[in-house]
Design an enzyme around this catalytic site. Structure first.
Site, short mmCIF file in Angstrom:
data_model
loop_
_atom_site.label_atom_id
_atom_site.label_comp_id
_atom_site.label_asym_id
_atom_site.label_seq_id
_atom_site.Cartn_x
_atom_site.Cartn_y
_atom_site.Cartn_z
N TYR A 1 14.54 10.82 12.27
CA TYR A 1 15.89 11.39 12.25
C TYR A 1 16.01 12.30 11.03
O TYR A 1 15.77 11.88 9.90
CB TYR A 1 16.90 10.26 12.19
CG TYR A 1 18.34 10.61 12.46
CD1 TYR A 1 18.81 11.92 12.52
CD2 TYR A 1 19.28 9.60 12.67
CE1 TYR A 1 20.13 12.22 12.77
CE2 TYR A 1 20.63 9.88 12.92
CZ TYR A 1 21.04 11.19 12.96
OH TYR A 1 22.36 11.48 13.20
N CYS A 2 16.37 13.56 11.25
CA CYS A 2 16.65 14.51 10.18
C CYS A 2 15.44 14.64 9.25
O CYS A 2 14.35 14.93 9.70
CB CYS A 2 17.92 14.09 9.44
SG CYS A 2 18.54 15.32 8.26
N VAL A 3 15.61 14.41 7.93
CA VAL A 3 14.51 14.63 6.99
C VAL A 3 13.35 13.67 7.25
O VAL A 3 12.20 13.99 6.95
CB VAL A 3 14.99 14.51 5.54
CG1 VAL A 3 15.96 15.61 5.20
CG2 VAL A 3 15.61 13.15 5.25
#
Length: 621
Positions: free
Chosen positions: A354-356
């Site tokens: 998720y994301c970074v």
């Protein structure tokens, strides 16, 4: 008079005169004639005394502890940003000033022309005024009921438009500098909105009169509490307790390192998919965004679908993590994968980044491929994750040398306080996440809502300073991750172009943190089978969208689009959540099931675990 109508010079002086009369006129005849009772006078005096004493007490605290004020709450930082902006703007150009004045006078005439005088001599609108500019900050009818407030907010919107146009027309700016100036201009104009100032906001003025100033006392309490904690509050933090009404899916912490805890969730079905799933959440936030409550929890939903779910809970950085770098997070992901494989005696795992953490998962996959260990991962899913930062959106405004230097200066203890990141992300949506709460909580004195998503948004985590600098410099600014072998992890060069892992990529249509166009670019680098899904809404609601809610929609395209624009043109829209589409895709990668027993039930007979979910790390500050 002239042949074309009223003399413009006469109108130029009539408009300010009308405005002055309107501005200083009482809000209503009733207010004008209402006597001020002795008890009212005493109450107002008490309010003034309270406000003064509260502020003096806070100032005394600051003098006793000058380091208490967080640097990202320091007004001088924002003043420097405003000064830099002012030096770049061509606001001293006489021709532009003349044009602005003429347009402004025309606007005043247009607005005031819709108001007449009532029987009491006060200006009133002749019907619902049709003002030329609309903005939800001024949606309350009280902004239109009186010509003074109508002129105030219409003039503000007009000037904000013209200043934004100046930035677009400025010559000699590179694309990145123009975009940075646009961002700064919007931040400053949002801060300057008349809705943020008590005397210019009719809603605040009316509330102040109704409560005899008690709203200002309550608002001051909220403001000083936020100043003391160094962070803007969005919700009532006391309404939520980890493990009780947030992060409640049953499970056990089954593995722990100085960097993360590994949670395994208890099964809810008799049979489970043979290949387990491990979720890597972003370490800039708490993992429980995916486990807010029973109705919103992606974790609980996945468990109910027969998936054996593991979750990584990253530790919030402290001084002991001053030497942690990107390699450590990649090694941490591989360590989690290996531990799950050994614990459940399986060959491979499904993964979500998720994301970074998705950015890091891409590097993890590249590293495993380079080492010939790619079979450890059966599939990879990316939630709003970027690997190519060419079109990374507004966060690119925070990665020039000046910004990186500022971040480094605020990380003297080896970690960056998470409140800085919270302030940065709030600034991306200043009207919604900053000024809306300034008005409601500080000026109107309203109680904080009990909203789990907003509570999570303010539950910040600290970041290792070295890694954060690496991330901003090497990935966001220099975009090295998409250059073959430009970066090394654990002494091994990485190349996304060799990744053949089956991949599911989800992007948010309205995502302002990881724009869909940027997320799409992963399709240009991975070589394996890949499915791209565009979900309705943004960075959070586009992900946390349970099927039962019946909200939003998602788009798929079974063709071979070469760009996001082509994907949109040929996309098929589906109502509701994309979660069922994802779990169908996951089952297609490996349909085998096994009994959900033994170590599939964490903490069972003979299974040594560390503690109950959600664990200690998610609670560390």
């Amino acid at each position: 008079m002239t042949e074309d109508g009223p003399d413009p010079f006469t109108n130029m002086f009539e408009a300010p005169a009308k405005f002055a009369r309107a501005l200083f006129a009482p809000m209503s005849a009733a207010n004008a004639n209402a006597p001020l009772r002795p008890e009212d006078m005493q109450h107002w005096a008490e309010v003034g005394t309270k406000l003064q004493s509260m502020w003096m007490e806070y100032q005394a605290e600051q003098m006793a502890n000058p380091q208490a004020l967080a640097p990202y709450f320091d007004p001088s930082r924002w003043m420097r940003m405003a000064e830099d902006w002012y030096r770049q703007m061509p606001i001293a150009d006489p021709a532009q000033q003349q044009a602005l004045m003429q347009e402004g006078m025309a606007l005043w005439q247009q607005v005031l022309g819709q108001y007449g005088l009532g029987a009491d001599g006060q200006p009133v609108a002749e019907g619902e005024p049709d003002l030329p500019r609309k903005d939800r900050r001024f949606a309350d009818p009280r902004w239109r009921a009186h010509p003074a407030y109508a002129l105030i907010h219409q003039t503000y919107l007009f000037l904000a438009e013209r200043v934004a146009e100046m930035v677009d027309r400025m010559e000699g700016l590179s694309d990145d500098k123009r975009e940075q100036l646009r961002f700064t201009t919007r931040a400053i104009t949002e801060a300057a909105s008349p809705s943020n100032f008590p005397l210019l906001n009719p809603v605040v003025m009316e509330r102040t009169l109704e409560t005899r100033g008690d709203n200002l006392v309550k608002g001051m309490e909220h403001l000083l509490a936020d100043l003391r904690r160094g962070q803007l509050s969005h919700t009532d933090a006391s309404a939520f307790t980890l493990g009780e009404n947030i992060a409640v899916t049953p499970g056990k912490v089954v593995h722990e390192t100085p960097l993360y805890q590994l949670i395994q969730y208890s099964p809810a079905t008799e049979e489970a998919m043979a290949t387990p799933l491990v979720i890597f959440p972003p370490w800039i936030n708490r993992f429980y965004i995916l486990d807010l409550n029973a109705k919103k929890s992606f974790v609980r939903w996945a468990v109910d679908q027969g998936v054996t779910v593991f979750m990584v809970s990253w530790k919030s950085a402290d001084a002991s993590m001053k030497d942690v770098i990107w390699d450590d997070y990649v090694r941490g992901q591989i360590d989690a994968i290996d531990h799950i494989r050994e614990r459940l005696d399986v060959k491979s795992v499904h993964t979500i980044g998720y994301c970074v953490a998705g950015t890091t998962l891409a590097a993890t996959l590249a590293l495993l491929h380079r080492r010939g260990e790619q079979d450890k991962v059966k599939s990879a899913t990316f939630f709003t994750a970027q690997v190519d930062f060419e079109k990374a959106g507004e966060l690119l405004n925070f990665v020039d040398d000046n910004q990186l230097g500022m971040v480094k200066a605020m990380s003297a203890d080896g970690y960056l306080d998470g409140r800085y990141m919270a302030a940065t992300f709030n600034l991306l949506r200043g009207t919604d996440l900053i000024w809306n709460y300034v008005v409601n909580n500080y000026l109107l004195g309203e109680d904080y809502p009990a909203f789990d998503l907003l509570h999570w948004n303010g539950d910040v985590t600290n970041l290792p300073a070295k890694w954060h600098q690496q991330y901003l410099r090497d990935l966001y600014r220099d975009n090295k991750l998409v250059e073959a072998d430009a970066l090394s992890v654990d002494n091994t060069p990485i190349d996304l172009g060799i990744v053949e892992t089956p991949t599911y990529v989800q992007a948010g249509k309205e995502d302002h943190i990881a724009p869909a166009e940027s997320v799409w670019k992963i399709t240009e680098h991975f070589k394996g089978p890949l499915k791209f899904v565009l979900a309705g809404s943004g960075h959070i609601a586009g992900v946390v969208n349970p099927p039962e809610a019946g909200k939003y929609q998602y788009w798929t395209n079974d063709g071979a689009p070469r760009s996001l624009a082509e994907f949109r043109e040929g996309a098929e829209e589906h109502p509701g959540s994309w979660w069922p589409d994802w779990v169908d895709w996951l089952r297609a990668q490996d349909g085998e099931t096994v009994p959900a027993k033994g170590k599939r039930k964490p903490g069972g007979r003979g299974d040594k675990v560390i503690e109950d979910a959600p664990g200690r790390y998610v609670a560390t500050r």
